[in-house]
Design an enzyme around this catalytic site. Structure first.
Site, PDB file in Angstrom:
ATOM      1  N   ASP A 475      27.560  40.509  31.652  1.00 11.42           N
ATOM      2  CA  ASP A 475      28.515  39.453  32.012  1.00 11.42           C
ATOM      3  C   ASP A 475      28.258  38.180  31.203  1.00 11.42           C
ATOM      4  OD1 ASP A 475      30.591  38.286  33.408  1.00 11.42           O
ATOM      5  OD2 ASP A 475      29.781  38.745  35.400  1.00 11.42           O
ATOM      6  N   ASP A 545      38.948  39.801  36.132  1.00 10.34           N
ATOM      7  CA  ASP A 545      38.470  39.635  37.506  1.00 10.34           C
ATOM      8  C   ASP A 545      39.624  39.798  38.478  1.00 10.34           C
ATOM      9  OD1 ASP A 545      35.823  39.348  37.117  1.00 10.34           O
ATOM     10  OD2 ASP A 545      35.775  37.173  37.254  1.00 10.34           O
TER      11      ASP A 545
HETATM   12  C1  DGJ Z   1      32.238  37.796  36.905  1.00 12.58           C
HETATM   13  C2  DGJ Z   1      32.583  39.243  36.796  1.00 12.58           C
HETATM   14  O1  DGJ Z   1      33.772  39.415  36.100  1.00 12.58           O
HETATM   15  C3  DGJ Z   1      32.639  39.837  38.197  1.00 12.58           C
HETATM   16  O2  DGJ Z   1      33.085  41.158  38.142  1.00 12.58           O
HETATM   17  C4  DGJ Z   1      31.279  39.731  38.799  1.00 12.58           C
HETATM   18  O3  DGJ Z   1      30.382  40.520  38.081  1.00 12.58           O
HETATM   19  C5  DGJ Z   1      30.827  38.284  38.837  1.00 12.58           C
HETATM   20  N1  DGJ Z   1      30.936  37.673  37.547  1.00 12.58           N
HETATM   21  C6  DGJ Z   1      29.421  38.180  39.311  1.00 12.58           C
HETATM   22  O4  DGJ Z   1      28.932  36.910  39.213  1.00 12.58           O
END
Ligand code: DGJ
Length: 723
Positions: A475, A545
């Site tokens: 991430d 997301d």
């Molecule tokens: C952003 C990601 O896109 C989410 O899927 C998740 O992993 C969060 N970060 C966790 O902080």
């Protein structure tokens, strides 16, 4: 594939799909043609027309002005008033460069590099590279232009390399990877822009006089502007018409532009953004730009996407994952956020196993003291409060069930509240004495410094060496500010953005080398770094997301312009949706999510028994159709950017089986009967479609009549089988 024609000084690159032609004209490397394969008669020249206010270099050649030549790698200052590809500031303060053709070589391969992602040749599809040497004799500056063409492919690859052959240091202020000039055109421009949770929204607009620049200066390819551009004719549809498209193999700052000049010629450029870029080149040093994929298709936008999809699968994504089926996973993020313990996790695993899922991914919150997003990034060791028996306990549980284990990391980040920050407060991007901007309460590690990323690498690799992890979610949840490295001299600070990306690539390269079986899913607050550079290291990327089915129709359609479905992480989440609050049926969410690398992002145990039974069926269905969905050809039949409907088609290479997902977004009174035409099948064959037989020509020309669908967010799918 590549030839130099001495008489007329032409370069011809051609395969069975495309031709790219250049000509040396008055010592300059000019562009002649790029597009559909042609038979080149070896005497084409672009007319020289005397124009006012067009400076010429020599009295005896006053009809030749850089102001109107179609140039392959233009520079400014000697009459070309359009946007240059290269800007250099020499020791004496001058900025004019005059690049003359010097020589060429043809290499029987694609170029390799340890530092940057590079498209590679394969046994199935060989490549040849043309290297053209240009030189500014006065300043002893050499530019090499690289053109790699692949057999049977509508995509070729371009990049450049600048070498300082003089004895004095110079400053590279701009070095694009690609500049391409077209004669008078009537193009429209397609671009993909967006925001967090709303990535890759498609805009199509007419190109008019002047210049339009798209860019990201965020240190990442970004949610906001994808490093992609396409030029299409007004008549181009999904199914027919010409397109010239460009995708950058890079994950950092980028800029791309279209510029129509006074003669209606068009210049397109793409490369590392020149803003905040300043690269000193000492005597003898070189700078290599990242690659651009240059794509031509005359088969509509679907043809363009087919070219990109095939190219990425064959030449960019690690061969290991070319045919390896990706597991159906459940991720605990939306199920628990930070609030989990061993019991909750094992319950999710238990349920996932019962329903047939194949992998569990433990998301953010398993390390340091990470109970919320204010702490612990940089401390990649287990939080024993949450998981007293360690990751090993979860791993052994999963192993017993025959399931894989995935783990979340955010390697590039650091929290102020972390052991790492206490020890190394100088390891972040920051300007001494200046305020440090925060984003999601975190700061960015200075990955331009090797010792910094190597520390994180060791922490991460220690876990991967101890625990059987088969998947990592990588991430990256904020963009770069106060970009300055305490590891570099004052005159090198303009290199930090790019060096950061080189550090990132170095880390990923090492990770792939030490753990060749590991599947890495890229992520940046969703799809904030969904680009061809990341795909070289991480064969799939979390698309957004935003897991709302309706929003995903747009996001996945936009993403599919360049990227094949088996690169797009795509999960079913709970309703009401956590990002937009909308409720859609499980069927709707399933049809959307199956058009990517399928998974779940919710607490399966909280679903009703009926829903769980439906999930079980979904999982079995996906497994049965996984080859088709992950490796078949993907076509957009209807785009949500053009109306209330969306339809996606998957067809296997032999055109024996197909799957169509159809979506109607909003109900309307007295709904018209919608028709869905399905081309791309075997012409003379017949297909069984949901129990009825149709000829391929009927499907292509008459289409399927969509049955009445009640309510908003309706969907239906069709299974096609050749008989
Ligand atoms: C952003 C990601 O896109 C989410 O899927 C998740 O992993 C969060 N970060 C966790 O902080």
């Amino acid at each position: 594939m590549i030839s130099f024609i001495e008489e007329g000084q032409y370069f011809e690159l051609t395969n069975n799909k495309i031709t790219y032609l250049m000509k040396v004209e008055a010592g300059f490397l000019t562009h002649l043609y790029f597009g559909k394969k042609i038979t080149f008669s070896k005497h084409l020249t672009y007319p020289k027309t005397v124009r006012s206010f067009s400076p010429y270099l020599k009295e005896e050649a006053w009809e030749i002005s850089l102001n109107q030549l179609l140039l392959e790698y233009p520079t400014a200052g000697s009459g070309d008033f359009r946007t240059p590809a290269l800007e250099v500031r020499f020791k004496d303060g001058s900025t004019v460069t005059n690049l003359q053709y010097e020589k060429y070589e043809i290499l029987p391969e694609a170029i390799k590099s340890a530092d940057l992602p590079k498209a590679f040749a394969t046994e199935k599809e060989a490549a040849e590279t043309l290297v053209i040497y240009l030189k500014d004799d006065l300043k002893q500056l050499q530019v090499k232009l690289y053109y790699t063409i692949f057999e049977n492919n509508g995509v070729l690859v371009r990049f450049s390399e600048i070498t300082n052959l003089s004895l004095e240091e110079l400053q590279l202020e701009k070095a694009l990877s690609l500049s391409l000039d077209f004669p008078k055109t009537d193009f429209e421009c397609l671009q993909l822009h967006g925001s967090w949770a709303n990535e890759r929204q498609l805009t199509r607009e007419k190109i008019t006089s002047g210049k339009k620049v798209f860019s990201s200066l965020r240190g990442a390819s970004s949610h906001q502007q994808s490093p992609f551009l396409a030029l299409v004719t007004p008549a181009t549809t999904e199914f027919s018409g010409n397109s010239y498209s460009f995708s950058f193999v890079y994950s950092g700052n980028h800029e791309e532009f279209v510029e129509q000049d006074a003669f209606k010629q068009l210049r397109v450029g793409m490369g590392i953004a020149s803003q905040q870029f300043l690269w000193p080149l000492k005597a003898g040093e070189s700078f290599q730009t990242p690659e651009v994929l240059v794509n031509y298709s005359d088969e509509g936008l679907n043809g363009m996407s087919q070219n990109f999809h095939h190219f990425l699968r064959e030449h960019v994504i690690s061969p290991k994952f070319k045919t390896q089926e990706r597991p159906i996973l459940v991720n605990n993020w939306e199920a628990t956020y930070f609030n989990f313990n061993e019991e909750k996790i094992l319950a999710i695993v238990e349920k996932a196993h019962e329903l047939g899922l194949e992998m569990f991914v433990l998301d953010d919150g398993w390390f340091g003291k990470r109970d919320d997003d204010h702490t612990s990034l940089g401390d990649w060791y287990l939080d024993k409060h949450k998981l007293p028996n360690g990751l090993e306990k979860i791993a052994s549980d999963l192993k017993e069930k025959g399931m894989g284990f995935g783990l979340w990391f955010e390697p590039e980040m650091i929290s102020e509240k972390s052991d790492l920050y206490q020890k190394h407060p100088d390891w972040i991007l920051q300007i001494p004495g200046r305020n440090k901007s925060l984003s999601r309460h975190q700061m960015v590690l200075d990955f331009s410094r090797r010792e910094v990323w190597e520390n994180i690498y060791e922490q991460m690799a220690t876990i991967l060496r101890q625990v059987p992890i088969s998947y990592v979610k990588w991430d990256f949840n904020r963009h770069l500010t106060e970009v300055y490295s305490e590891g570099l001299a004052a005159n090198e600070q303009g290199t930090v953005f790019h060096r950061y990306i080189l550090g990132l690539y170095g880390f990923l390269q090492r990770l792939n080398e030490e753990f060749p079986e590991l599947l890495i899913e890229g992520c940046s607050g969703g799809g904030g770094r969904f680009d061809c550079g990341m795909l070289y290291y991480t064969p799939q990327i979390w698309t957004s997301d935003n897991t709302d089915g309706v929003c995903r129709l747009f996001i996945q359609t936009g993403t599919s312009l360049v990227f094949p479905p088996n690169t797009m992480g795509s999960h079913i989440s709970a309703v009401p949706n956590h990002q937009v609050g909308r409720s859609t049926s499980l069927e709707f969410r399933k049809n959307v999510a199956m058009a990517g690398v399928f998974g779940y992002e919710l607490d399966l145990g909280k679903m009703s028994l009926e829903e769980q039974a439906e999930v079980k069926e979904q999982v079995a269905f996906y497994k049965a159709h996984r080859k088709l969905l992950q490796f078949g050809n993907f076509y957009r039949l209807k785009s949500p950017f053009s109306g209330n409907e969306c339809a996606w088609l998957f067809v296997d290479e032999e055109k024996n089986t197909g799957l169509v997902f159809y979506f109607r977004i909003l109900a309307t009174p007295e709904d018209p009967v919608e028709t869905l035409k399905i081309p791309y099948l075997t012409e003379d064959a017949s297909y069984m479609v949901n129990g009825e037989v149709y000829s391929a020509s009927e499907l292509a020309e008459v289409g399927l009549f969509i049955p009445p669908l009640g309510g908003d967010f309706a969907t239906v799918s069709f299974e096609l089988k050749k008989i």
